[in-house]
Design a protein around this motif. Sequence first.
Motif, PDB file in Angstrom:
ATOM      1  N   VAL A   1      33.174  32.927 -85.098  1.00  0.00           N
ATOM      2  CA  VAL A   1      34.754  33.576 -84.937  1.00  0.00           C
ATOM      3  C   VAL A   1      35.022  32.571 -84.146  1.00  0.00           C
ATOM      4  CG1 VAL A   1      35.582  35.526 -83.412  1.00  0.00           C
ATOM      5  CG2 VAL A   1      32.825  36.158 -84.792  1.00  0.00           C
ATOM      6  N   PRO A   2      35.844  32.439 -84.464  1.00  0.00           N
ATOM      7  CA  PRO A   2      36.652  30.725 -83.636  1.00  0.00           C
ATOM      8  C   PRO A   2      37.448  31.767 -82.128  1.00  0.00           C
ATOM      9  CG  PRO A   2      38.588  32.280 -85.036  1.00  0.00           C
ATOM     10  CD  PRO A   2      36.957  32.616 -85.845  1.00  0.00           C
ATOM     11  N   PRO A   3      37.271  30.467 -81.469  1.00  0.00           N
ATOM     12  CA  PRO A   3      38.360  30.197 -80.180  1.00  0.00           C
ATOM     13  C   PRO A   3      39.625  31.228 -79.759  1.00  0.00           C
ATOM     14  CG  PRO A   3      37.631  28.026 -80.763  1.00  0.00           C
ATOM     15  CD  PRO A   3      37.568  29.342 -82.452  1.00  0.00           C
ATOM     16  N   PRO A   4      40.165  31.451 -78.511  1.00  0.00           N
ATOM     17  CA  PRO A   4      38.944  31.344 -77.605  1.00  0.00           C
ATOM     18  C   PRO A   4      38.037  32.951 -77.210  1.00  0.00           C
ATOM     19  CG  PRO A   4      40.973  32.193 -77.866  1.00  0.00           C
ATOM     20  CD  PRO A   4      41.201  32.135 -78.490  1.00  0.00           C
ATOM     21  N   THR A   5      37.732  33.378 -78.641  1.00  0.00           N
ATOM     22  CA  THR A   5      36.969  34.853 -78.277  1.00  0.00           C
ATOM     23  C   THR A   5      35.394  34.097 -78.271  1.00  0.00           C
ATOM     24  OG1 THR A   5      38.104  35.005 -80.832  1.00  0.00           O
ATOM     25  CG2 THR A   5      36.440  36.630 -79.926  1.00  0.00           C
ATOM     26  N   PRO A   6      35.519  35.560 -76.939  1.00  0.00           N
ATOM     27  CA  PRO A   6      33.643  34.697 -76.149  1.00  0.00           C
ATOM     28  C   PRO A   6      32.716  34.500 -77.428  1.00  0.00           C
ATOM     29  CG  PRO A   6      35.057  36.416 -74.927  1.00  0.00           C
ATOM     30  CD  PRO A   6      36.280  36.498 -76.209  1.00  0.00           C
ATOM     31  N   SER A   7      31.986  33.777 -77.602  1.00  0.00           N
ATOM     32  CA  SER A   7      30.725  34.305 -78.137  1.00  0.00           C
ATOM     33  C   SER A   7      29.309  33.287 -77.974  1.00  0.00           C
ATOM     34  CB  SER A   7      31.028  33.956 -79.781  1.00  0.00           C
ATOM     35  OG  SER A   7      30.116  32.935 -79.979  1.00  0.00           O
ATOM     36  N   TRP A   8      29.034  33.877 -77.683  1.00  0.00           N
ATOM     37  CA  TRP A   8      27.390  33.953 -76.724  1.00  0.00           C
ATOM     38  C   TRP A   8      27.073  31.944 -77.212  1.00  0.00           C
ATOM     39  CZ3 TRP A   8      24.034  38.516 -77.576  1.00  0.00           C
ATOM     40  CH2 TRP A   8      24.568  39.310 -76.413  1.00  0.00           C
ATOM     41  N   GLY A   9      27.331  32.075 -78.783  1.00  0.00           N
ATOM     42  CA  GLY A   9      27.481  30.363 -79.600  1.00  0.00           C
ATOM     43  C   GLY A   9      27.729  29.123 -78.638  1.00  0.00           C
ATOM     44  N   SER A  10      28.974  30.107 -78.779  1.00  0.00           N
ATOM     45  CA  SER A  10      29.988  28.488 -78.384  1.00  0.00           C
ATOM     46  C   SER A  10      30.234  28.078 -77.212  1.00  0.00           C
ATOM     47  CB  SER A  10      31.730  29.140 -79.083  1.00  0.00           C
ATOM     48  OG  SER A  10      31.807  30.864 -78.717  1.00  0.00           O
ATOM     49  N   MET A  11      29.923  29.228 -76.277  1.00  0.00           N
ATOM     50  CA  MET A  11      29.997  28.941 -74.604  1.00  0.00           C
ATOM     51  C   MET A  11      28.414  28.540 -74.497  1.00  0.00           C
ATOM     52  SD  MET A  11      29.573  33.189 -73.096  1.00  0.00           S
ATOM     53  CE  MET A  11      30.319  32.758 -71.612  1.00  0.00           C
ATOM     54  N   VAL A  12      26.870  28.161 -75.095  1.00  0.00           N
ATOM     55  CA  VAL A  12      26.304  27.196 -75.304  1.00  0.00           C
ATOM     56  C   VAL A  12      26.598  26.090 -75.004  1.00  0.00           C
ATOM     57  CG1 VAL A  12      23.904  26.535 -76.153  1.00  0.00           C
ATOM     58  CG2 VAL A  12      24.513  28.683 -75.719  1.00  0.00           C
ATOM     59  N   ALA A  13      27.436  25.501 -76.673  1.00  0.00           N
ATOM     60  CA  ALA A  13      28.082  24.153 -76.742  1.00  0.00           C
ATOM     61  C   ALA A  13      28.799  23.887 -76.149  1.00  0.00           C
ATOM     62  CB  ALA A  13      28.819  24.678 -78.406  1.00  0.00           C
ATOM     63  N   ASP A  14      29.846  24.662 -75.538  1.00  0.00           N
ATOM     64  CA  ASP A  14      31.109  24.019 -74.518  1.00  0.00           C
ATOM     65  C   ASP A  14      30.236  23.793 -73.540  1.00  0.00           C
ATOM     66  OD1 ASP A  14      33.527  24.807 -75.768  1.00  0.00           O
ATOM     67  OD2 ASP A  14      33.819  26.876 -75.575  1.00  0.00           O
ATOM     68  N   GLY A  15      29.092  24.307 -73.218  1.00  0.00           N
ATOM     69  CA  GLY A  15      28.890  24.371 -71.571  1.00  0.00           C
ATOM     70  C   GLY A  15      27.662  22.776 -71.983  1.00  0.00           C
ATOM     71  N   GLN A  16      27.612  22.711 -73.083  1.00  0.00           N
ATOM     72  CA  GLN A  16      26.368  21.201 -72.911  1.00  0.00           C
ATOM     73  C   GLN A  16      27.153  20.180 -72.266  1.00  0.00           C
ATOM     74  OE1 GLN A  16      25.066  21.212 -77.400  1.00  0.00           O
ATOM     75  NE2 GLN A  16      23.241  19.661 -76.994  1.00  0.00           N
ATOM     76  N   ASP A  17      28.260  19.767 -72.713  1.00  0.00           N
ATOM     77  CA  ASP A  17      29.073  18.556 -71.881  1.00  0.00           C
ATOM     78  C   ASP A  17      29.450  18.840 -70.886  1.00  0.00           C
ATOM     79  OD1 ASP A  17      29.615  17.740 -74.726  1.00  0.00           O
ATOM     80  OD2 ASP A  17      32.104  18.771 -74.313  1.00  0.00           O
ATOM     81  N   TYR A  18      28.729  19.750 -70.032  1.00  0.00           N
ATOM     82  CA  TYR A  18      28.587  19.677 -68.717  1.00  0.00           C
ATOM     83  C   TYR A  18      27.186  19.550 -68.060  1.00  0.00           C
ATOM     84  CZ  TYR A  18      33.667  20.076 -69.169  1.00  0.00           C
ATOM     85  OH  TYR A  18      34.170  20.611 -70.374  1.00  0.00           O
ATOM     86  N   LEU A  19      26.417  19.956 -68.448  1.00  0.00           N
ATOM     87  CA  LEU A  19      25.156  20.333 -68.502  1.00  0.00           C
ATOM     88  C   LEU A  19      24.381  19.410 -67.515  1.00  0.00           C
ATOM     89  CD1 LEU A  19      22.947  21.929 -69.891  1.00  0.00           C
ATOM     90  CD2 LEU A  19      22.416  19.809 -70.972  1.00  0.00           C
ATOM     91  N   SER A  20      24.461  17.346 -67.092  1.00  0.00           N
ATOM     92  CA  SER A  20      23.894  16.949 -65.885  1.00  0.00           C
ATOM     93  C   SER A  20      24.589  17.528 -64.474  1.00  0.00           C
ATOM     94  CB  SER A  20      24.068  15.663 -66.119  1.00  0.00           C
ATOM     95  OG  SER A  20      25.792  15.374 -66.440  1.00  0.00           O
TER      96      SER A  20
END
Lengths: 305, 305
Positions: free
Chosen positions: B249-268
């Motif tokens: 489901v395209p952004p900005p609709t909240p979806s669990w999978g895309s939340m994981v992907a978005d957060g990956q850039d800030y992992l450290s």
Amino acid sequence: MQAYIIKRFLQGIIVILGVSVVVFVLIRLTGDPVSLMLPEDASLQDIQRIRKVLGLDEPIHIQYLKFISGAVRGDFGMSLHHEQPVTKLIFERVPATLELAGGALLLSIFIGLPLGVLAALKRRTALDGLVMLGALVGQSAPSFWIGIIFILFFGVQLRWLPVAGRGSIQHLILPAFTAGFFSMALYARLTRSTMLDVLIQDYIKTARAKGLKEIWVVTKHALRNCLIPVVTVIGLSIGHLLGGIFIIEMVFAWPGMGRLAVMAIYSLDYPIVQGVVFMVSTLYVFINLGVDILYAYLNPQIRYA
Amino acid sequence: MSAEAIQARILEADLLAGAEKNRLLSILGELWKKKVVFVGGVILFSLLFVGIFAPYVSPYDPLKQELNIRISPPIWMAGAKAGHILGTDALGRDILSRLIWGARISLTVAVGATALSIGIGASLGLLAGFSGRKVDDLIMRLVDIQLAFPFILLAIALVSVMGASLQNVVIVLGITTWATPCRLVRAEVLSIKEREYIVAARASGQRTWSILLGQILPNAATPILVLATFDLGRFILSEASLSYLGLGVPPPTPSWGSMVADGQDYLSTAWWVSTIPGFIIMFACLGGNLLGDFLRDVMDPELKE
């Protein structure tokens, strides 16, 4: 046996033809793929040029014949984005994907199987519970999340292993472990339940009654007999492993076929998508064929089914 | 063959081990089982509740950006912002609220895809089992073709062509997974179509479709229910995988999978942005698997046929 192999082989060919139709139709599903590939303000000449390059100006059955005759010769046309033959781009990345798939398969077999045997032998103990809980989690957790957790612990926190790219054996460990996690859980669960089934058989009682050491009862009598279903599932799950690798390659920036295909989707590079889907599916059919034949060879009852 | 096929084989193996398992089940084990089921049920129903009543239980608007409180940590960590229990993401959106609204997307996709997959599969299975040899052969070849694609690969390719939207994700997941319910229902039909009461119904002049719907389908209902429960968990996982790749489901609709992907850039620097949604995905899928395991065990005798 020979008749069976021929029959299964012909079925495999039919399936691959079906796959090729699906792949072919897939790309043309939304009508004109050219409109998706070019920006909205593309000139008519550009559209005509691309249509010509892709052979989209020809009748549909000619297009399909061209596609299938190219496909069997390993020719999937030119990439729109890379300006290189699709086949070349794919083959450059095959070793990376095979390395990852091979590593994942080895890890999952050599960890999953022993864990399953152990859980069966120690059933209804804490160890059994722990292994089964781990397996349940392994089958429920999204692979990309497992990968991210690994990156977080072994990359960011402990700084033991590299988290992106390909090169040394250290680069392989995290992606391979992540890609193999689901299969590991699968093999552990299956080995456990098959082992439990085998362990109550009369020949195991006999082996024990004649005073054979438990270790030999397990390895020589029980394990051998539970291998047929386990080997089959391993064979069948190789395909699943290949599919899962598409996502793992994105998580770890692994330069393989899967990453190529997903990136191609982002840049609307349809010849690449088409080529990868066709190649992986064909590979998949042949792996299954091999597994079926191996299975029929190991278990004669199947041949007459 | 794909993950479903493997799952089906495990189902078989588990059933074989079932007899032994039941005998060994101690009272403690029984209690443990019920607790596990309870957990699975609670997970699914609380997600359902949260998903349905998202507008009332969500503390914030899931799309509202507060750029001055970007990436604030969960409430139990130092530097947390009051009111944001699970912290905020890179755009200052409340993570808890996005998870709650994401449950809606996940469950809608899971329920829709399960219904579609089983609807198509069961219809074709009935048709294959009850019609003549030719129709049966044709449908079974279609099953082979569907199973010849690594599922996630086919789904990725389809979504990329059809475009990412809620509706398309449901359709894609449904039409790439009907083979398993189809085989299940067909096997059920074949096993009961020569029974006396079916023959009697035929002899008394009942129409074929009324026999199919009135006599045969109810008999296949049990395995279908078990499969559907497992499917819920699997489709939650598949939807998450697609949206992780940016094909859900395209952004900005909240979806669990895309939340994981978005957060990956800030992992450290901010582990929670990516890992908390991943944990919820695992949890949701676990709910389906636990409930499925339980239903399968309860319905053992029927499934065994």
